[in-house]
Write a protein that holds these residues in place. Sequence first.
Motif, PDB file in Angstrom:
ATOM      1  N   PRO A 125       0.834  -1.198   0.000  1.00  0.00           N
ATOM      2  CA  PRO A 125       0.000   0.000   0.000  1.00  0.00           C
ATOM      3  C   PRO A 125       0.868   1.246   0.000  1.00  0.00           C
ATOM      4  O   PRO A 125       1.995   1.245   0.497  1.00  0.00           O
ATOM      5  N   ALA A 126       0.351   2.309  -0.570  1.00  0.00           N
ATOM      6  CA  ALA A 126       1.110   3.549  -0.664  1.00  0.00           C
ATOM      7  C   ALA A 126       1.558   4.026   0.713  1.00  0.00           C
ATOM      8  O   ALA A 126       0.760   4.109   1.648  1.00  0.00           O
ATOM      9  N   ALA A 127       2.835   4.302   0.829  1.00  0.00           N
ATOM     10  CA  ALA A 127       3.384   4.783   2.093  1.00  0.00           C
ATOM     11  C   ALA A 127       3.598   6.284   2.015  1.00  0.00           C
ATOM     12  O   ALA A 127       3.645   6.869   0.940  1.00  0.00           O
ATOM     13  N   GLY A 128       3.750   6.894   3.180  1.00  0.00           N
ATOM     14  CA  GLY A 128       3.983   8.323   3.218  1.00  0.00           C
ATOM     15  C   GLY A 128       5.432   8.650   2.932  1.00  0.00           C
ATOM     16  O   GLY A 128       6.261   7.761   2.723  1.00  0.00           O
ATOM     17  N   PRO A 129       5.759   9.922   2.907  1.00  0.00           N
ATOM     18  CA  PRO A 129       7.137  10.344   2.654  1.00  0.00           C
ATOM     19  C   PRO A 129       8.081   9.816   3.735  1.00  0.00           C
ATOM     20  O   PRO A 129       7.689   9.623   4.885  1.00  0.00           O
ATOM     21  N   ASP A 130       9.325   9.581   3.338  1.00  0.00           N
ATOM     22  CA  ASP A 130      10.359   9.181   4.292  1.00  0.00           C
ATOM     23  C   ASP A 130      10.924  10.441   4.934  1.00  0.00           C
ATOM     24  O   ASP A 130      11.247  11.412   4.241  1.00  0.00           O
ATOM     25  N   ARG A 131      11.056  10.424   6.252  1.00  0.00           N
ATOM     26  CA  ARG A 131      11.562  11.593   6.976  1.00  0.00           C
ATOM     27  C   ARG A 131      13.001  11.361   7.382  1.00  0.00           C
ATOM     28  O   ARG A 131      13.366  10.287   7.880  1.00  0.00           O
ATOM     29  N   TYR A 132      13.815  12.387   7.191  1.00  0.00           N
ATOM     30  CA  TYR A 132      15.224  12.345   7.568  1.00  0.00           C
ATOM     31  C   TYR A 132      15.497  13.528   8.479  1.00  0.00           C
ATOM     32  O   TYR A 132      15.666  14.659   8.013  1.00  0.00           O
ATOM     33  N   GLY A 133      15.499  13.237   9.791  1.00  0.00           N
ATOM     34  CA  GLY A 133      15.643  14.322  10.746  1.00  0.00           C
ATOM     35  C   GLY A 133      14.369  15.145  10.821  1.00  0.00           C
ATOM     36  O   GLY A 133      13.341  14.812  10.223  1.00  0.00           O
ATOM     37  N   PRO A 134      14.402  16.263  11.523  1.00  0.00           N
ATOM     38  CA  PRO A 134      13.194  17.068  11.729  1.00  0.00           C
ATOM     39  C   PRO A 134      12.819  17.965  10.561  1.00  0.00           C
ATOM     40  O   PRO A 134      11.723  18.521  10.540  1.00  0.00           O
ATOM     41  N   ARG A 135      13.705  18.077   9.556  1.00  0.00           N
ATOM     42  CA  ARG A 135      13.468  19.090   8.528  1.00  0.00           C
ATOM     43  C   ARG A 135      13.214  18.555   7.127  1.00  0.00           C
ATOM     44  O   ARG A 135      12.546  19.212   6.321  1.00  0.00           O
ATOM     45  N   THR A 137      11.998  15.731   4.179  1.00  0.00           N
ATOM     46  CA  THR A 137      11.217  14.568   3.784  1.00  0.00           C
ATOM     47  C   THR A 137      11.439  14.302   2.297  1.00  0.00           C
ATOM     48  O   THR A 137      11.574  15.234   1.500  1.00  0.00           O
ATOM     49  N   VAL A 138      11.478  13.012   1.965  1.00  0.00           N
ATOM     50  CA  VAL A 138      11.617  12.583   0.580  1.00  0.00           C
ATOM     51  C   VAL A 138      10.432  11.671   0.262  1.00  0.00           C
ATOM     52  O   VAL A 138      10.284  10.608   0.870  1.00  0.00           O
ATOM     53  N   ASP A 139       9.590  12.115  -0.659  1.00  0.00           N
ATOM     54  CA  ASP A 139       8.418  11.344  -1.065  1.00  0.00           C
ATOM     55  C   ASP A 139       8.781  10.598  -2.344  1.00  0.00           C
ATOM     56  O   ASP A 139       8.769  11.162  -3.439  1.00  0.00           O
ATOM     57  N   LYS A 141       7.240   8.150  -3.836  1.00  0.00           N
ATOM     58  CA  LYS A 141       6.112   7.896  -4.726  1.00  0.00           C
ATOM     59  C   LYS A 141       5.852   9.093  -5.626  1.00  0.00           C
ATOM     60  O   LYS A 141       5.653   8.965  -6.836  1.00  0.00           O
ATOM     61  N   ALA A 142       5.845  10.265  -5.027  1.00  0.00           N
ATOM     62  CA  ALA A 142       5.538  11.486  -5.777  1.00  0.00           C
ATOM     63  C   ALA A 142       6.782  12.124  -6.385  1.00  0.00           C
ATOM     64  O   ALA A 142       6.662  13.082  -7.162  1.00  0.00           O
ATOM     65  N   VAL A 143       7.974  11.627  -6.000  1.00  0.00           N
ATOM     66  CA  VAL A 143       9.248  12.198  -6.450  1.00  0.00           C
ATOM     67  C   VAL A 143       9.293  13.687  -6.089  1.00  0.00           C
ATOM     68  O   VAL A 143       9.496  14.566  -6.933  1.00  0.00           O
ATOM     69  N   ARG A 144       9.107  13.951  -4.792  1.00  0.00           N
ATOM     70  CA  ARG A 144       9.126  15.328  -4.300  1.00  0.00           C
ATOM     71  C   ARG A 144       9.905  15.382  -2.995  1.00  0.00           C
ATOM     72  O   ARG A 144       9.904  14.434  -2.205  1.00  0.00           O
ATOM     73  N   VAL A 145      10.557  16.513  -2.776  1.00  0.00           N
ATOM     74  CA  VAL A 145      11.371  16.725  -1.576  1.00  0.00           C
ATOM     75  C   VAL A 145      10.901  17.995  -0.894  1.00  0.00           C
ATOM     76  O   VAL A 145      10.656  19.015  -1.558  1.00  0.00           O
ATOM     77  N   HIS A 146      10.742  17.922   0.447  1.00  0.00           N
ATOM     78  CA  HIS A 146      10.321  19.091   1.213  1.00  0.00           C
ATOM     79  C   HIS A 146      11.332  19.388   2.313  1.00  0.00           C
ATOM     80  O   HIS A 146      11.831  18.469   2.980  1.00  0.00           O
ATOM     81  N   LEU A 147      11.617  20.649   2.488  1.00  0.00           N
ATOM     82  CA  LEU A 147      12.492  21.125   3.550  1.00  0.00           C
ATOM     83  C   LEU A 147      11.685  22.103   4.391  1.00  0.00           C
ATOM     84  O   LEU A 147      11.177  23.106   3.876  1.00  0.00           O
ATOM     85  N   ASP A 148      11.536  21.786   5.685  1.00  0.00           N
ATOM     86  CA  ASP A 148      10.730  22.613   6.588  1.00  0.00           C
ATOM     87  C   ASP A 148       9.325  22.833   6.030  1.00  0.00           C
ATOM     88  O   ASP A 148       8.736  23.919   6.149  1.00  0.00           O
ATOM     89  N   GLY A 149       8.767  21.802   5.387  1.00  0.00           N
ATOM     90  CA  GLY A 149       7.413  21.886   4.873  1.00  0.00           C
ATOM     91  C   GLY A 149       7.273  22.521   3.508  1.00  0.00           C
ATOM     92  O   GLY A 149       6.191  22.486   2.915  1.00  0.00           O
ATOM     93  N   GLU A 150       8.355  23.099   2.980  1.00  0.00           N
ATOM     94  CA  GLU A 150       8.303  23.754   1.677  1.00  0.00           C
ATOM     95  C   GLU A 150       8.984  22.867   0.634  1.00  0.00           C
ATOM     96  O   GLU A 150      10.072  22.335   0.877  1.00  0.00           O
TER      97      GLU A 150
END
Length: 231
Positions: A125-135, A137-139, A141-150
């Motif tokens: 089943p589809a999993a959520g983004p992988d988190r690396y530390g508090p800031r 995330t690497v998704d 599935k969607a091929v997207r990266v977020h830093l501090d939510g942006e």
Amino acid sequence: MRVLLVEDDEPVAQSLRRGLLRYGFEVEWVSTGAAALAHESPYDVVLLDLGLPDTDGLDVCKALRARGDVPIIVISARSDETDRVVGLELGADDYVSKPFGVREVIARIRAVMRRVRAHASETAPAAGPDRYGPRLTVDRKAVRVHLDGEEVALAPKEYDLLAFLTEEPGALMSREQIMEAVWDANWFGPTKTLDVHVAALRRKLAGAITIEAVRGVGFRLIVNEGDGSPS
């Protein structure tokens, strides 16, 4: 990553074990097929020699495969194509001929594990983004990266490089392993492009990760556990 090494040649086993330990692997070594089949501790991948003293390694391969889907990489001095084909047909995931270098074995392990993870992600089943530390995330599935939510705009190869390095934070990856995984096994261009992409990731993800350069070897990604804000 936990490795079960099945090898009766002590010098070979000790050399390979030392090399794997240097790269952060956990290694349990047994020297017979019976010991391999009796081994109860969990492991993520098997390195299996075919020339065992008590039984044919191909029989061990078949028995291990019947028990589950843990990746099996055959390591053997047998260079005959028949043994290679039979080993793969019995369930081995890859085949490395002796003599070999530790880096080659590690590259094979990581390649096999990437295939296993890719298959698992396709069937699970589809999993959520992988988190690396508090800031960070690497998704995947969607091929997207977020830093501090942006969302961070990464070039395709910058994303591929980040995705590869974050597979095993803290592990030292050689330049050759990175080029093969992120670019292509047949890449003949200058490896300077790797340095350019590493510099871009350092700039765009400053504070969230550190990419250490190990002179003459490659790179190591470290996840920064702090929030990255000035003290």
